[in-house]
Write a protein that holds these residues in place. Structure first.
Motif: not given
Length: 411
Positions: A140, A144-145, A149, A186, A199, A202, A225, A251, A253
């Protein structure tokens, strides 16, 4: 010199005090907290001045690998001490803006909330709902994009400069253990001061809000997460899993195909056949266990310290090499290990403490070995060494936390 960003000096001082309280190792520059404090006033002024002028740029993050209980490595990013302070300044500004948005069942890294709160709720809902969807988001923090974000940050940050600094931290280079510099496209380094807040933001949009809109009848607990969803049937859990795979893919993920599982909460009253009847959450294993009261024994679906956590505890105890520390007095030896043992007791003994105390008995075994090496009268008599330890536990039960809490739990 004119400054376009209004940050008070006391904000930087407050951030420094919080960073100091958290401790932590030196970053890529090799400067420890102790080193930083040698020129404290000048160092804090420099951070304040650069933040206020917009000229603060995040230095590279030091990558370290922490061994997990299963032998695999978890990558952590350690910012420099100065950068941790700068991140804390921005976190102090952002957190009050974001906290009111977050879902009631999001527990990770939030003021006034704890892992025990999440485990307690999961325990209660496992009695109410028959099935659990145990979610594992693969990598995770590393995936993260940034565009998504920053869209979320800009939506809530009242000042453009807050978003400016967040983006600079996202784009900071990483120095790998072999010394090479890695540029990323990323993710946010797990270990950064501001990373847990980002986090949560997001996943607030990627998961919490999406669940509220599309699956409002499904209860869940989320700690960063780590996510548990409670379902009333296997079919509902399978449908939710498929929907979440699609949602998280939007997203950037991905659910881990092996670690994401559908679990049946079997107990004395629920006896359907299922492949999975246990799951781990925040260091606790939920599974069917014998329970009792008022002379009755029955099966309950309850948490206790997990096998992974017990393996990590055993590994830590072995690393202490207690039996080889004959040069220390017993009091000094116990003083060294007491804070760690107290931490284990405080966290894991909340549920089914006997499971933890059986594991902590390995500490007593190491102390017996220590005594046999230190005292000649015990060297060839293992049973006498155990008699010595039991006498010690009786005379000084507070010497180690697991002695005293075990006595209270059984007494």
């Amino acid at each position: 010199m004119s400054r376009s960003i209004e940050i008070a000096k006391h904000e930087v001082v407050r951030a420094y005090k919080r960073v100091k309280a958290n401790g932590g190792a030196a970053g890529a520059d090799g400067v420890s907290l102790k080193d930083f404090e040698r020129g404290l006033q000048d160092n804090l002024y420099r951070i304040w001045n650069r933040l206020c002028s917009g000229s603060y740029f995040a230095p590279p993050v030091k990558r370290v690998e922490i061994e997990k209980a299963d032998g695999k490595k978890r990558p952590l990013g350690i910012p420099t001490v100065g950068d941790r302070i700068a991140q804390m300044v921005i976190k102090q500004r952002l957190e009050p803006l974001l906290e009111p948005l977050f879902h009631a069942n999001s527990y990770g890294y939030r003021p006034g909330r704890s892992a025990h709160d999440a485990v307690r709720r999961a325990r209660r809902l496992c009695w109410k709902h028959d099935w659990v969807l145990d979610l594992d988001i693969q990598g995770f923090f590393d995936n993260i994009d940034w565009e998504l974000m920053m869209r979320a940050v800009r939506k809530h940050a009242r000042c453009e400069w807050l978003a400016l600094y967040v983006e600079r931290w996202l784009r900071a280079d990483v120095i790998l253990p072999d010394g090479t510099v890695q540029q990323r496209g990323r993710g946010t380094p797990q270990g950064g001061v501001i990373s847990p807040l980002l986090a949560n933001l997001f996943l607030h949009y990627a998961f919490d809000e999406w669940m509220r809109r599309h699956h409002g009848g499904v209860s869940f607990e989320r700690y960063a997460d780590d996510i548990i969803c409670h379902c009333d049937s296997q079919a509902q859990a399978e449908e939710l899993r498929a929907a979440l795979e699609s949602r998280l893919a939007e997203c950037g993920l991905r659910l881990h195909p092996q670690k994401t599982r559908i679990v049946y909460c079997a107990d004395a009253y629920r006896r359907e056949s299922a492949q999975q009847c246990r799951f781990d959450f925040l260091g606790f294993s939920f599974k069917p266990r014998n329970a009792g009261g008022r002379g009755k024994v029955f099966t309950a679906f309850t948490p206790a310290v997990s096998a992974k956590a017990l393996a990590a505890i055993g590994q830590k105890v072995r690393a202490w090499k207690l039996s080889r520390r004959g040069g220390q007095t017993l009091e000094a030896l116990c003083a060294d290990i007491r804070p760690q043992v107290q931490g284990w007791v405080n966290y894991y003994a909340v549920y089914r403490p006997s499971t933890l105390y059986r594991a902590l008995r390995v500490i007593d075994e190491h102390l017996v070995q220590w005594a046999r090496r230190k005292y000649k009268r015990l060297n060839k008599h293992r049973h006498r060494a155990w008699e010595w330890l039991r006498g010690l536990q009786s005379r000084m039960p507070r010497l180690l936390p697991h002695w005293w809490t075990a006595i209270r739990a059984t007494g």
